[in-house]
Design a protein around this motif. Structure first.
Motif, mmCIF file in Angstrom:
data_model
loop_
_atom_site.group_PDB
_atom_site.id
_atom_site.type_symbol
_atom_site.label_atom_id
_atom_site.label_comp_id
_atom_site.label_asym_id
_atom_site.label_seq_id
_atom_site.Cartn_x
_atom_site.Cartn_y
_atom_site.Cartn_z
ATOM 1 N N VAL A 124 37.251 50.264 39.259
ATOM 2 C CA VAL A 124 37.447 51.291 40.039
ATOM 3 C C VAL A 124 37.369 52.724 39.081
ATOM 4 O O VAL A 124 37.440 52.724 38.122
ATOM 5 C CB VAL A 124 38.892 51.178 40.667
ATOM 6 N N PRO A 125 37.197 53.789 39.935
ATOM 7 C CA PRO A 125 37.349 55.052 39.098
ATOM 8 C C PRO A 125 38.527 55.260 38.546
ATOM 9 O O PRO A 125 39.645 54.826 39.281
ATOM 10 C CB PRO A 125 36.968 56.225 40.372
ATOM 11 N N ALA A 126 38.710 55.775 37.231
ATOM 12 C CA ALA A 126 39.898 55.884 36.675
ATOM 13 C C ALA A 126 41.000 56.865 37.450
ATOM 14 O O ALA A 126 42.318 56.521 37.490
ATOM 15 C CB ALA A 126 39.933 56.503 35.255
ATOM 16 N N GLU A 127 40.415 57.710 38.277
ATOM 17 C CA GLU A 127 41.219 58.706 39.135
ATOM 18 C C GLU A 127 42.302 58.023 40.027
ATOM 19 O O GLU A 127 43.165 58.422 40.505
ATOM 20 C CB GLU A 127 40.524 59.974 39.332
ATOM 21 N N ARG A 169 36.382 55.148 34.240
ATOM 22 C CA ARG A 169 36.735 53.914 35.107
ATOM 23 C C ARG A 169 37.409 53.015 34.462
ATOM 24 O O ARG A 169 37.589 52.849 33.078
ATOM 25 C CB ARG A 169 35.191 53.075 35.106
ATOM 26 N N LEU A 170 38.238 52.310 35.397
ATOM 27 C CA LEU A 170 38.930 51.222 34.878
ATOM 28 C C LEU A 170 38.257 49.783 35.139
ATOM 29 O O LEU A 170 38.134 49.453 36.472
ATOM 30 C CB LEU A 170 40.251 51.153 35.321
ATOM 31 N N CYS A 171 37.585 49.093 34.125
ATOM 32 C CA CYS A 171 36.769 48.258 34.473
ATOM 33 C C CYS A 171 37.023 47.000 33.419
ATOM 34 O O CYS A 171 36.870 47.343 32.112
ATOM 35 C CB CYS A 171 35.256 48.513 34.529
ATOM 36 N N ALA A 172 37.046 45.840 33.836
ATOM 37 C CA ALA A 172 36.888 44.607 32.800
ATOM 38 C C ALA A 172 35.600 44.395 32.268
ATOM 39 O O ALA A 172 34.811 44.574 33.022
ATOM 40 C CB ALA A 172 37.516 43.341 33.365
ATOM 41 N N THR A 173 35.583 43.976 31.066
ATOM 42 C CA THR A 173 34.353 43.579 30.697
ATOM 43 C C THR A 173 33.921 42.206 30.967
ATOM 44 O O THR A 173 34.960 41.592 31.583
ATOM 45 C CB THR A 173 34.198 43.383 28.870
ATOM 46 N N PRO A 174 32.786 41.542 30.808
ATOM 47 C CA PRO A 174 32.766 40.058 31.361
ATOM 48 C C PRO A 174 33.677 39.269 30.978
ATOM 49 O O PRO A 174 34.186 38.355 31.450
ATOM 50 C CB PRO A 174 31.397 39.823 31.013
ATOM 51 N N GLU A 175 33.942 39.355 29.465
ATOM 52 C CA GLU A 175 35.089 38.443 28.990
ATOM 53 C C GLU A 175 36.488 38.790 29.346
ATOM 54 O O GLU A 175 36.981 37.870 29.673
ATOM 55 C CB GLU A 175 35.067 38.909 27.225
ATOM 56 N N GLY A 176 36.770 40.023 30.003
ATOM 57 C CA GLY A 176 38.055 40.426 30.645
ATOM 58 C C GLY A 176 38.038 39.881 31.813
ATOM 59 O O GLY A 176 39.241 39.401 32.366
ATOM 60 N N GLN A 177 36.953 39.674 32.494
ATOM 61 C CA GLN A 177 37.061 39.153 33.943
ATOM 62 C C GLN A 177 37.000 37.446 33.796
ATOM 63 O O GLN A 177 38.063 36.950 34.437
ATOM 64 C CB GLN A 177 35.614 39.266 34.751
ATOM 65 N N LEU A 178 36.567 37.108 32.586
ATOM 66 C CA LEU A 178 36.954 35.673 32.390
ATOM 67 C C LEU A 178 38.356 35.240 31.843
ATOM 68 O O LEU A 178 38.844 34.196 32.407
ATOM 69 C CB LEU A 178 36.034 35.036 31.416
ATOM 70 N N PHE A 179 38.933 36.356 31.226
ATOM 71 C CA PHE A 179 40.257 36.034 30.860
ATOM 72 C C PHE A 179 41.160 37.128 31.299
ATOM 73 O O PHE A 179 41.918 37.807 30.545
ATOM 74 C CB PHE A 179 40.281 36.044 29.216
ATOM 75 N N LEU A 180 41.265 37.025 32.596
ATOM 76 C CA LEU A 180 41.610 38.276 33.282
ATOM 77 C C LEU A 180 43.220 38.440 33.055
ATOM 78 O O LEU A 180 44.014 39.389 33.038
ATOM 79 C CB LEU A 180 41.646 38.284 34.883
ATOM 80 N N ASN A 181 43.865 37.290 32.937
ATOM 81 C CA ASN A 181 45.412 37.195 32.519
ATOM 82 C C ASN A 181 45.679 37.784 31.266
ATOM 83 O O ASN A 181 46.685 38.361 31.060
ATOM 84 C CB ASN A 181 45.922 35.783 32.791
#
Length: 386
Positions: free
Chosen positions: A331-334, A366-378
Motif C-alpha cells: 500500500v502507499p506508505a501514506e 510504499r509499504l510492500c513485502a518482498t517476495p521473500e517477505g510474502q513467503l515468510f510473512l510471520n
C-alpha cells in the motif's frame, strides 16, 4: 475514499459482514463458527436478530455509506431469497448503500438451484463465492464435502445463467494424498469455468477441528512448494493476477470487500460470532465480536455483544501491517498515517530492520513485502510487534 468527521481523523470506508452460522454438515478442516443445520432454519428469527444487532452499531456509521456487504458462514445459500431480501431491505433502510456497492454471497455446490440463484441476483446480490475446494471425488470425500465435481461445474454454469458476471471459486491445495498433477488438474478445471476470481490456498490444520486431532497425510514440503510454484505460473498465464497471498483475479475483479479488510478499512460485523473493526472520529480504533452460539445469539435475554478491545497506539503498526502486507503490491506508505493516525516515522526503526533482512522493499513511498517477505510473512511481522 475517506470521510473526515469534525475536521479530525479521516474515517476509512465502511463495509458490513453478515454471518450465517449454519451448514448442512461441519467439515473436518473448518474452524469457522459454523454449526450443522436442523430440519428447519430459524430464518425469520435470525433476520430479526441481525437487524436488532445492526441497530446497536448504527452510532458507528458516522454518515458513511456501505461500500460492500459480505454474507459469510457457514453456508449463507441455505437461507431463502425471501429471508435475505428482507434482511437487505432492513439494512438499506438503516445505512445508505454506495451506488456501486459490492454484495457477495457465499454458496456451496449442492445447496442451491438455478431458480434460487436468479432470485438472489434480483435482490441486488452481485457477486458469488462458491466453495468448491476440489473437483476430485476422493479429495472431496477426504475433506468431508457433500458435493461432487460435476455439481461444482454446474454451480458455475448456474451462476452465469442467473446473471452473475462476477464470481469466485474457492479452491484448496495441499490436500490429503494430493500430487502435483492432482492440484494442477483442479486448477485447470476451475479456470475452465471462467470465474472472475479464484481463492487458491493451502489446507492447514487448525485447532478445534477434526483434522487437528486426527491429521490426514498431506504432501511433503517439497511437493507443496512445487504445487505453489506451478499453480501460480498457471494462474498468471491464464490472466489471473495474484494480488494477495491466496487471491487471484482477472483485471478489475479483485474482491472489494476483502480489499477493505486488507487496507485496514472499517467493517461492522453482525451475526453469531461475527467480528468488527471500527474507527472513531477521535482516532480511537476498536475490534469487537458477537455472541458465538446461535442459540445464545437468538436468546432475547442475552446481549449480542460478546466483547470489545480498544487497540493501543503500540498495537496499531502490527494490526495495520498484518493486513496490508498480505497484498502483493503493498500500500502507499501514506495510508499508514491515514488509517492509524500515527506518524509514518514511528515505523522507521522496524522498517530498517525488515529491509536489512530482505523482507520489506526499501521504498519510502510504499509499504510492500518482498517476495521473500510474502513467503515468510510471520517473520516479517515480528519486526512490528509492540
Amino acid at each position: 475514499m475517506t470521510l473526515t468527521v469534525g475536521g479530525s481523523f479521516a474515517l476509512p470506508p465502511l463495509a458490513l459482514y453478515i454471518h450465517i452460522p449454519w451448514c448442512v454438515k461441519k467439515c473436518p478442516y473448518c474452524d469457522f463458527n459454523s454449526h450443522a443445520a436442523g430440519p428447519t432454519l430459524p430464518e425469520q428469527e435470525y433476520v430479526d436478530a441481525l437487524l436488532a444487532d445492526l441497530d446497536g452499531e448504527l452510532a458507528q456509521v458516522h454518515g458513511r455509506p456501505l461500500t460492500s456487504i459480505f454474507f459469510g458462514g457457514g453456508t449463507p445459500s441455505l437461507f431463502s431469497a425471501v429471508a435475505l431480501g428482507r434482511l437487505l431491505d432492513g439494512v438499506e433502510r438503516r445505512i445508505a448503500f454506495a451506488v456501486d456497492i459490492e454484495i457477495t454471497l457465499e454458496a456451496n455446490p449442492g445447496t442451491f438451484e438455478q431458480a434460487k440463484f436468479r432470485a438472489y441476483r434480483q435482490l441486488g446480490i452481485n457477486r458469488l463465492s462458491i466453495g468448491v475446494q476440489s473437483f476430485q471425488a476422493e479429495k472431496l470425500k477426504a475433506l468431508g464435502r457433500i458435493h461432487d465435481g460435476d455439481e461444482a461445474i454446474r454451480a458455475a454454469d448456474m451462476a452465469r445463467a442467473a446473471g452473475f458476471d462476477n464470481f469466485n471459486l474457492d479452491l484448496m491445495h495441499g490436500l490429503p494424498e494430493q500430487t502435483l498433477d492432482d492440484a494442477l488438474s483442479d486448477l485447470r478445471i476451475a479456470i475452465a469455468q471462467a470465474p472472475t476470481h479464484l481463492s487458491w490456498y493451502q489446507l492447514t490444520m487448525e485447532p478445534n477441528t477434526v483434522f487437528w486431532n486426527q491429521p490426514p497425510t498431506v504432501p511433503e514440503d517439497d511437493i507443496l512448494w512445487d504445487i505453489q510454484e506451478a499453480g501460480q505460473a498457471l494462474l498468471a498465464a491464464q490472466g489471473y493476477a495474484q494480488y494477495e497471498v491466496s487471491a487471484y483475479a482477472q483485471p478489475g475483479k479483485a474482491a472489494r470487500h476483502n480489499l477493505n479488510y486488507w487496507t485496514f478499512g472499517d467493517f461492522i460485523g453482525i451475526g453469531a460470532g461475527a467480528h468488527g473493526k471500527l474507527s472513531q472520529p477521535n482516532g480511537q480504533i476498536a475490534r469487537n465480536w458477537k455472541t458465538r452460539l446461535p442459540k445464545d445469539y437468538l436468546d432475547p435475554a442475552k446481549r449480542f455483544s460478546a466483547g470489545e478491545r480498544i487497540l493501543t497506539p503500540d498495537e496499531l503498526p502490527f494490526e495495520f501491517l498484518m493486513n496490508t502486507l498480505r497484498l502483493s503490491d503493498g500500500v502507499p506508505a501514506e495510508l499508514f498515517s491515514a488509517r492509524t493516525g500515527l506518524p509514518l516515522a514511528s515505523l522507521d526503526s522496524a522498517r530498517r530492520s525488515a529491509e536489512a533482512r530482505g523482507l520489506l522493499h526499501s521504498d519510502p513511498a510504499r509499504l510492500c513485502a518482498t517476495p521473500e517477505g510474502q513467503l515468510f510473512l510471520n517473520d516479517l511481522l515480528q519486526h512490528f510487534l509492540p
